[in-house]
Design a protein around this motif. Sequence first.
Motif, short mmCIF file in Angstrom:
data_model
loop_
_atom_site.label_atom_id
_atom_site.label_comp_id
_atom_site.label_asym_id
_atom_site.label_seq_id
_atom_site.Cartn_x
_atom_site.Cartn_y
_atom_site.Cartn_z
N PRO A 285 0.83 -1.21 0.00
CA PRO A 285 0.00 0.00 0.00
C PRO A 285 0.86 1.26 0.00
O PRO A 285 2.01 1.24 0.43
CB PRO A 285 -0.77 -0.12 1.31
N VAL B 59 -0.21 5.09 1.06
CA VAL B 59 -1.25 6.03 1.45
C VAL B 59 -0.74 7.46 1.31
O VAL B 59 0.37 7.77 1.71
CB VAL B 59 -1.71 5.75 2.90
N ASN C 78 -5.17 5.51 -1.41
CA ASN C 78 -4.18 4.43 -1.43
C ASN C 78 -3.77 4.24 -2.88
O ASN C 78 -4.47 3.61 -3.66
CB ASN C 78 -4.77 3.14 -0.85
N ALA D 27 -4.47 -1.04 2.38
CA ALA D 27 -3.81 -0.40 3.52
C ALA D 27 -4.70 -0.58 4.73
O ALA D 27 -5.88 -0.23 4.70
CB ALA D 27 -3.59 1.09 3.25
#
Length: 171
Positions: free
Chosen positions: A46, A48, A65, A71
């Motif tokens: 992931p 973010v 994401n 995430a």
Amino acid sequence: MKTVKWFKNPEMIIALSALFIGLLTAVISIYSAYIDRAYARASVWPNVELYRSFERHSFSYGVVNSGTGPALIKYARVALDGSPIKRWSDIEAFADISQSHIHNRTLPAEQTITPLIYEGEAIAAILEVDNRLAIELCYCSIYGDCWVVDRNNTPKPVNECVIEHQHAFLQ
């Protein structure tokens, strides 16, 4: 009768060759498993990012994401002038906002959460507060690799996502 040295014995040469091939196969297998594990982690990594968006009469914060895997958002920390806040409504300028939950959520890849939306005339007051606001999220991959990201959008790896309860953002 002439004796042959042990390492020149045909059976010993075959045995040593088999041992060498077995060791080489083991090393290649271990390396291949390492590469496969790294690929598996990268395939669900992931990433973010926090962003803000504002127009003439609207303002919002967003969390996206942009990575390849989900995430797991473990906590959010929001501070105004260095003091942690629990809810968006704790900020006077954010009294008339739409909000959604942000911590303890799973954010799928290529998905967005909009934790705060303001629509109204007081954009100048919102932007003034925005300049004094610090936002931090801690998130993990499904493999337990964790990162902390703030408004600079530079993820920093951490061992785990831990925050003291009084500093955690609850909204």
